[in-house]
Design a protein around this motif. Sequence first.
Motif, mmCIF file in Angstrom:
data_model
loop_
_atom_site.group_PDB
_atom_site.id
_atom_site.type_symbol
_atom_site.label_atom_id
_atom_site.label_comp_id
_atom_site.label_asym_id
_atom_site.label_seq_id
_atom_site.Cartn_x
_atom_site.Cartn_y
_atom_site.Cartn_z
ATOM 1 N N HIS A 81 0.813 -1.161 0.106
ATOM 2 C CA HIS A 81 0.202 -0.079 0.007
ATOM 3 C C HIS A 81 0.938 1.318 0.136
ATOM 4 O O HIS A 81 1.380 1.509 0.707
ATOM 5 C CB HIS A 81 -0.910 -0.016 1.066
ATOM 6 N N MET A 82 0.816 2.095 -1.044
ATOM 7 C CA MET A 82 1.714 3.335 -1.207
ATOM 8 C C MET A 82 3.161 2.938 -1.031
ATOM 9 O O MET A 82 3.533 3.608 -0.103
ATOM 10 C CB MET A 82 1.156 4.359 -0.216
ATOM 11 N N ARG A 123 20.114 5.824 8.129
ATOM 12 C CA ARG A 123 19.833 6.640 9.013
ATOM 13 C C ARG A 123 19.910 6.008 10.578
ATOM 14 O O ARG A 123 19.998 6.514 11.505
ATOM 15 C CB ARG A 123 18.583 7.419 8.854
ATOM 16 N N TRP A 124 19.226 4.719 10.640
ATOM 17 C CA TRP A 124 19.262 3.846 11.597
ATOM 18 C C TRP A 124 20.406 3.030 11.995
ATOM 19 O O TRP A 124 20.247 1.971 12.671
ATOM 20 C CB TRP A 124 17.923 3.064 11.536
ATOM 21 N N GLY A 125 21.352 2.889 10.892
ATOM 22 C CA GLY A 125 22.391 2.023 11.237
ATOM 23 C C GLY A 125 21.869 0.563 10.881
ATOM 24 O O GLY A 125 22.371 -0.538 11.174
ATOM 25 N N VAL A 126 20.969 0.181 9.526
ATOM 26 C CA VAL A 126 20.726 -0.732 9.152
ATOM 27 C C VAL A 126 20.627 -0.737 7.671
ATOM 28 O O VAL A 126 20.846 0.224 6.909
ATOM 29 C CB VAL A 126 19.102 -1.315 9.769
ATOM 30 N N ARG A 127 20.256 -2.172 7.080
ATOM 31 C CA ARG A 127 20.215 -1.880 5.705
ATOM 32 C C ARG A 127 18.705 -2.508 5.288
ATOM 33 O O ARG A 127 18.466 -3.374 5.656
ATOM 34 C CB ARG A 127 21.241 -2.933 4.983
ATOM 35 N N PHE A 128 17.986 -1.684 4.241
ATOM 36 C CA PHE A 128 16.598 -2.258 3.891
ATOM 37 C C PHE A 128 16.752 -2.811 2.650
ATOM 38 O O PHE A 128 17.780 -2.219 1.781
ATOM 39 C CB PHE A 128 15.856 -0.920 3.869
ATOM 40 N N SER A 129 16.143 -3.621 2.546
ATOM 41 C CA SER A 129 15.542 -4.127 1.123
ATOM 42 C C SER A 129 14.119 -4.197 1.109
ATOM 43 O O SER A 129 13.282 -4.272 1.992
ATOM 44 C CB SER A 129 15.861 -5.798 1.176
ATOM 45 N N TYR A 130 13.578 -4.066 -0.153
ATOM 46 C CA TYR A 130 12.163 -3.897 -0.375
ATOM 47 C C TYR A 130 11.670 -5.043 -1.393
ATOM 48 O O TYR A 130 12.266 -5.138 -2.154
ATOM 49 C CB TYR A 130 11.882 -2.443 -0.845
ATOM 50 N N SER A 131 10.206 -5.360 -0.815
ATOM 51 C CA SER A 131 9.704 -6.188 -1.959
ATOM 52 C C SER A 131 8.076 -5.536 -1.985
ATOM 53 O O SER A 131 7.516 -5.627 -1.099
ATOM 54 C CB SER A 131 9.448 -7.589 -1.225
ATOM 55 N N LEU A 132 7.827 -5.094 -3.317
ATOM 56 C CA LEU A 132 6.750 -4.597 -3.707
ATOM 57 C C LEU A 132 5.762 -5.674 -4.127
ATOM 58 O O LEU A 132 6.213 -6.541 -5.089
ATOM 59 C CB LEU A 132 6.753 -3.584 -4.916
#
Length: 180
Positions: free
Chosen positions: A55-56, A69-78
């Motif tokens: 959603h969005m 910014r949080w000291g982590v790494r993001f991956s995204y799955s749409l």
Amino acid sequence: MKAVILPSADTESLAPLTTWVPEFLLPIANKPIVEHLVELLARHGIRHIVMVLKHMPYETEEYFGDGSRWGVRFSYSLQGSYGGPADSLRRIETMLGEVFMCLPADMVTDLDISNFVDAHCRNFGDVTIAESAAEGGPPAVRAVEGEELERMGTLPFILNRNALSLLARDGYSTDLAHVF
């Protein structure tokens, strides 16, 4: 260990709030609800977080960026359609490690992530689900029945990679889970 943040099954239940704001960015105590989860995971040493977005999604990805910014790494799955935790995890299987934690995006918690991970490692199960301790006592570890496993999308859980095939079979397996 990686963490996966899963969307809620029904964003319409949050309407009209989700008309203009993605569910991951709904404010709680002056910051997005998922930012509280990200900070909790980072405090407990979880450094790679996969966000499953439906959603969005672009607004959420723009806000969180790469996670530095949080000291982590993001991956995204749409995922245009969300068929629940088991379906979603099968779609991102290549992004997951041997053991990973899943949290619902609409959860506010002070769960001791480190103790939760330790409990999973000590019990040698394929699935560990976090629930509140009864009457202030220590959390119990016990077998989970089929109907309880269906709540996996609403509770934090840790899953071993080989349990994904068990989740695919008839939706859930009842023989390899514990509650923390």
